[in-house]
Write a protein that holds these residues in place. Structure first.
Motif, PDB file in Angstrom:
ATOM      1  N   MET A  96       0.795  -0.976  -0.042  1.00 11.00           N
ATOM      2  CA  MET A  96      -0.124  -0.305  -0.094  1.00 11.00           C
ATOM      3  C   MET A  96       0.930   1.485  -0.293  1.00 11.00           C
ATOM      4  N   GLY A  97       1.750   1.096   0.085  1.00 14.78           N
ATOM      5  CA  GLY A  97       3.019   2.462   0.046  1.00 14.78           C
ATOM      6  C   GLY A  97       3.388   2.987   1.814  1.00 14.78           C
ATOM      7  N   LEU A  98       4.964   3.348   1.831  1.00 12.62           N
ATOM      8  CA  LEU A  98       5.044   4.120   3.304  1.00 12.62           C
ATOM      9  C   LEU A  98       4.363   5.293   2.925  1.00 12.62           C
ATOM     10  N   SER A  99       4.606   5.724   4.338  1.00 15.18           N
ATOM     11  CA  SER A  99       4.251   6.969   4.609  1.00 15.18           C
ATOM     12  C   SER A  99       5.212   8.162   4.550  1.00 15.18           C
ATOM     13  N   ILE A 100       5.180   9.433   4.442  1.00 14.94           N
ATOM     14  CA  ILE A 100       6.147   9.819   4.731  1.00 14.94           C
ATOM     15  C   ILE A 100       6.059  11.669   5.861  1.00 14.94           C
ATOM     16  N   SER A 101       6.881  11.686   6.002  1.00 14.32           N
ATOM     17  CA  SER A 101       6.841  13.208   6.680  1.00 14.32           C
ATOM     18  C   SER A 101       8.742  13.319   6.905  1.00 14.32           C
ATOM     19  N   VAL A 102       7.764  15.084   6.029  1.00 13.11           N
ATOM     20  CA  VAL A 102       8.997  15.929   5.888  1.00 13.11           C
ATOM     21  C   VAL A 102       9.113  17.001   7.253  1.00 13.11           C
ATOM     22  N   SER A 103       9.647  17.504   7.880  1.00 15.97           N
ATOM     23  CA  SER A 103       9.394  18.302   9.493  1.00 15.97           C
ATOM     24  C   SER A 103      10.683  19.325   9.113  1.00 15.97           C
ATOM     25  N   ASP A 104      10.200  20.210   8.688  1.00 20.63           N
ATOM     26  CA  ASP A 104      11.041  21.502   9.309  1.00 20.63           C
ATOM     27  C   ASP A 104      11.914  21.750   8.173  1.00 20.63           C
ATOM     28  N   VAL A 105      11.922  21.395   7.414  1.00 22.20           N
ATOM     29  CA  VAL A 105      13.551  20.937   6.436  1.00 22.20           C
ATOM     30  C   VAL A 105      13.947  21.618   5.736  1.00 22.20           C
ATOM     31  N   THR A 106      15.291  22.284   5.661  1.00 25.86           N
ATOM     32  CA  THR A 106      16.141  23.490   5.337  1.00 25.86           C
ATOM     33  C   THR A 106      16.962  22.696   4.715  1.00 25.86           C
ATOM     34  N   ILE A 157       2.841  12.918   4.242  1.00 27.03           N
ATOM     35  CA  ILE A 157       2.160  12.397   3.101  1.00 27.03           C
ATOM     36  C   ILE A 157       1.946  10.876   3.659  1.00 27.03           C
ATOM     37  N   GLU A 158       0.124  10.437   3.852  1.00 32.22           N
ATOM     38  CA  GLU A 158       0.510   8.932   4.182  1.00 32.22           C
ATOM     39  C   GLU A 158      -0.234   7.822   2.931  1.00 32.22           C
ATOM     40  N   SER A 159       0.329   6.876   4.319  1.00 32.93           N
ATOM     41  CA  SER A 159       0.335   5.633   3.140  1.00 32.93           C
ATOM     42  C   SER A 159      -0.598   5.891   2.251  1.00 32.93           C
ATOM     43  N   GLY A 160      -0.157   4.973   0.945  1.00 34.82           N
ATOM     44  CA  GLY A 160      -1.092   4.884  -0.381  1.00 34.82           C
ATOM     45  C   GLY A 160      -1.937   6.675  -1.268  1.00 34.82           C
ATOM     46  N   GLU A 161      -0.868   7.881  -0.291  1.00 33.62           N
ATOM     47  CA  GLU A 161      -1.943   8.864  -0.427  1.00 33.62           C
ATOM     48  C   GLU A 161      -0.766   9.805  -2.153  1.00 33.62           C
ATOM     49  N   ILE A 162      -1.467   9.981  -2.898  1.00 27.01           N
ATOM     50  CA  ILE A 162      -0.745  10.782  -3.990  1.00 27.01           C
ATOM     51  C   ILE A 162      -0.613  12.294  -3.953  1.00 27.01           C
ATOM     52  N   ILE A 163       0.254  12.677  -4.012  1.00 27.17           N
ATOM     53  CA  ILE A 163      -0.163  13.929  -3.711  1.00 27.17           C
ATOM     54  C   ILE A 163       1.444  14.892  -4.639  1.00 27.17           C
ATOM     55  N   THR A 164       0.227  15.905  -4.945  1.00 34.26           N
ATOM     56  CA  THR A 164       1.572  16.888  -6.084  1.00 34.26           C
ATOM     57  C   THR A 164       2.040  17.587  -5.308  1.00 34.26           C
ATOM     58  N   PHE A 166       8.086   1.056 -11.529  1.00 39.53           N
ATOM     59  CA  PHE A 166       6.914   0.539 -11.558  1.00 39.53           C
ATOM     60  C   PHE A 166       7.441  -1.685 -11.601  1.00 39.53           C
ATOM     61  N   VAL A 167       8.322  -1.561 -11.936  1.00 36.19           N
ATOM     62  CA  VAL A 167       8.698  -2.690 -12.320  1.00 36.19           C
ATOM     63  C   VAL A 167       9.362  -2.938 -10.611  1.00 36.19           C
ATOM     64  N   ILE A 168       9.542  -2.708  -9.839  1.00 38.04           N
ATOM     65  CA  ILE A 168      10.096  -3.037  -8.741  1.00 38.04           C
ATOM     66  C   ILE A 168       9.419  -2.761  -7.355  1.00 38.04           C
ATOM     67  N   ASP A 169       7.739  -2.285  -8.183  1.00 34.45           N
ATOM     68  CA  ASP A 169       6.791  -2.289  -6.948  1.00 34.45           C
ATOM     69  C   ASP A 169       7.444  -1.678  -6.216  1.00 34.45           C
ATOM     70  N   PRO A 170       7.186  -0.925  -6.183  1.00 36.42           N
ATOM     71  CA  PRO A 170       8.052  -0.044  -4.725  1.00 36.42           C
ATOM     72  C   PRO A 170       6.665   0.449  -3.489  1.00 36.42           C
ATOM     73  N   GLU A 171       7.469   0.970  -2.330  1.00 38.70           N
ATOM     74  CA  GLU A 171       6.476   1.129  -1.849  1.00 38.70           C
ATOM     75  C   GLU A 171       6.019   2.966  -1.972  1.00 38.70           C
ATOM     76  N   VAL A 172       7.455   3.787  -2.307  1.00 41.47           N
ATOM     77  CA  VAL A 172       6.958   4.737  -3.091  1.00 41.47           C
ATOM     78  C   VAL A 172       7.532   5.215  -4.017  1.00 41.47           C
ATOM     79  N   LEU A 173       6.854   6.522  -4.607  1.00 39.39           N
ATOM     80  CA  LEU A 173       7.002   5.833  -6.170  1.00 39.39           C
ATOM     81  C   LEU A 173       7.482   7.796  -6.612  1.00 39.39           C
ATOM     82  N   LEU A 174       8.292   8.373  -6.422  1.00 36.64           N
ATOM     83  CA  LEU A 174       8.822   9.479  -6.641  1.00 36.64           C
ATOM     84  C   LEU A 174       9.519  10.782  -8.385  1.00 36.64           C
ATOM     85  N   LEU A 175       8.178  11.069  -8.981  1.00 37.90           N
ATOM     86  CA  LEU A 175       7.954  11.708  -9.880  1.00 37.90           C
ATOM     87  C   LEU A 175       8.734  12.714 -10.331  1.00 37.90           C
ATOM     88  N   ASP A 176       9.435  13.513 -10.592  1.00 44.21           N
ATOM     89  CA  ASP A 176      10.138  15.055 -11.116  1.00 44.21           C
ATOM     90  C   ASP A 176       9.877  15.335 -12.792  1.00 44.21           C
TER      91      ASP A 176
END
Lengths: 250, 263
Positions: free
Chosen positions: A1-11, A31-38, A154-164
């Motif tokens: 389903m995906g890992l959650s991502i937490s970014v805290s006060d990052v500079t 970003i909660e598990s499974g969310e798609i955030i732009t 996609f082929v590695i079936d990732p828990e987190v997908l980042l698109l730039d």
């Protein structure tokens, strides 16, 4: 389903010949598990920087990034097979065929040659690349190369997908096709992962994301907007959301 | 050849070009023709005829293969050792700024030392002739492998390194999957130059104290004022060098064929 991502006060600051440059300042989002955030914003507002920090190839100057309870830079190798990225430039290796490029990530995992071949064939079929398995990147169009880049992720079936800005340099028609295929894959159950999608295109941000993070120069997060599922079917509402984002960026 | 006004002599549409093999042989044939014309206008002790040189050239292969084999083996061992140490050190310097900080200037310093100096030093350092010759070849060739490899590694685009790194390969896998294939064209390129250097240096090294080899044969020919032998042995050396280049060509055609499809 995906890992959650937490970014805290990052500079993140960089040392240059002319002095210190702050790429992003006090970025804070989850970003909660499974969310798609732009994340949308103009060039130079730190979108790629934060993506590289979440990817683990850059460390934050201050603050903390946690992905699934671990830190991507410090616990770098523990994320093997879990995080994948698709970049604006396809970054395909010239000396490898399309298949060999796509299976690069699988080579980092304990997989057999036949497994890798089967997995790549499956994703090539889904991404319309059947028949191009032995082509070199130089022989493919920009759109096909980016499809191989997507397959590689996609082929590695990732828990987190980042698109730039994965579709940013393609023509309108190709970008639309690829975006539709991508959404079909992530929303259609073939690859539901936690996704961070970076773009400079407001319409794309509203189309792809469950939520839109708005970043403006110089590297500050200014808004987080939940996107109603019906937004694409309501032109007036869509325009309001668009105006809201634009007003944040001016 | 047809040359339309305003068009490039090399490959413009409508040009009728000779086949590649012929294009390769034309300048060489012109060179030998020039030598023959020169031979016809000078005494044979200055410039012998191509026929005399040709007869001697072909006889060398059957009558004196030992000298050719000795020189060939020395080139292979010298080139091979320079390759191994040079490429390894180049990769290390390319990947580590610390190692580069210590190594780069020193390696560049070594490139300034002439091959002849190494020959003279080696004569005093080594009693064993083979060791002496291989040492000279190594000291002349390895800096070029090292610096070219270092530059090639440092030239790998950040886009590629970040992309490959993102899959969390081990250092060994990273080297194998990205660095080695990326730098291979540069290594082939520097090898082409180094084969030429090796051929020239080995002869100089063999001139001093060697009892076999093409260099020694040239020295003997010079002592006897035998200019036919000087030319013939020189062309034998060129043939040895070209045969090694041919091996590189095979490597290029098999391992680097992907470059042909690049724009």
């Amino acid at each position: 389903m995906g890992l959650s991502i937490s970014v805290s006060d990052v500079t993140k600051t960089f040392q240059t010949d002319t002095g210190q440059v702050t790429a992003i300042e006090e970025f804070d989002f989850t970003i909660e598990s499974g969310e798609i955030i732009t994340m949308v914003g103009p060039t130079g507002c730190g979108k790629s920087t934060i993506l590289n920090i979440v990817l683990g190839v850059l460390s934050p100057s201050t603050g903390k990034v946690v992905v699934g309870g671990r830190r991507p830079y410090e616990d770098f190798h523990s994320f093997r097979g879990e995080i994948a990225a698709v970049f604006q430039e396809d970054r395909l290796l010239s000396w490898r065929t399309a298949t060999e490029n796509a299976q690069l990530g699988l080579e980092a995992l304990d997989t057999t040659s036949s497994y890798r071949t089967d997995q790549v064939a499956k994703w090539f079929d889904m991404l319309g690349l059947t028949g191009y398995e032995q082509a070199r990147p130089q022989e493919l169009s920009g759109g096909m190369r980016q499809r191989v880049g997507l397959a590689r992720a996609f082929v590695i079936d990732p828990e987190v997908l980042l698109l730039d800005e994965a579709f940013g340099h393609l023509d309108e028609v190709t970008a639309t096709e690829l975006r539709e295929d991508f959404l079909e894959l992530v929303r259609g159950g073939h690859a539901r992962t936690t996704t961070l999608f970076i773009t400079h295109d407001i319409n794309e941000a509203l189309l792809v994301g469950d939520r839109v993070l708005v970043s403006r120069s110089p590297g500050r997060l200014v808004d987080s907007i939940d996107v109603p599922p019906s937004l694409q079917d309501e032109p007036e509402l869509h325009q309001q959301y668009r105006e809201r984002i634009l007003s944040q960026l001016r | 050849m047809v040359n339309r006004p305003g068009t490039n002599l090399l490959g413009a549409p409508g040009d009728v070009r000779l086949p590649p093999v012929i294009r390769t042989l034309v300048p060489i044939a012109a060179f030998f023709t020039g030598l023959q014309v020169f031979a016809m206008t000078t005494p044979p002790f200055i410039m012998p005829s191509m026929a005399d040189i040709g007869v001697r050239y072909f006889s060398i292969w059957s009558s004196d293969p030992g000298a050719i084999i000795s020189t060939f083996i020395r080139i292979i061992v010298g080139l091979g050792s320079a390759f191994v140490v040079g490429v390894s050190s180049g990769v290390a310097m390319g990947m580590s700024s610390v190692i580069r900080g210590y190594g780069e200037t020193f390696v560049k310093f070594l490139t300034g030392i002439p091959g002849l100096s190494w020959v003279l030093i080696a004569v005093l350092w080594f009693g064993n002739v083979e060791l002496r010759i291989v040492f000279v070849l190594f000291m002349v060739l390895f800096p070029w492998y090292s610096l070219s490899t270092m530059d090639a590694v440092r030239g790998i685009p950040r886009d590629y390194t970040d992309m490959v790194k993102s899959f969390r390969f081990t250092r060994r896998e990273y080297t194998q999957k990205l660095i080695v294939p990326y730098i291979l064209p540069d290594i082939v390129s520097v090898s082409k130059s180094n084969i030429g250097y090796a051929a020239r240096i080995v002869v100089v090294a063999e001139l001093v104290g060697a009892t076999s080899g093409i260099g020694r044969e040239l020295l003997v020919a010079q002592g006897r004022f035998n200019i036919v032998d000087i030319f013939a042995w020189t062309f034998v050396l060129v043939t040895v060098m070209l045969s090694l280049q041919a091996v590189l060509l095979i490597v290029e055609r098999t391992q680097l064929d992907w470059r042909e499809t690049e724009a």
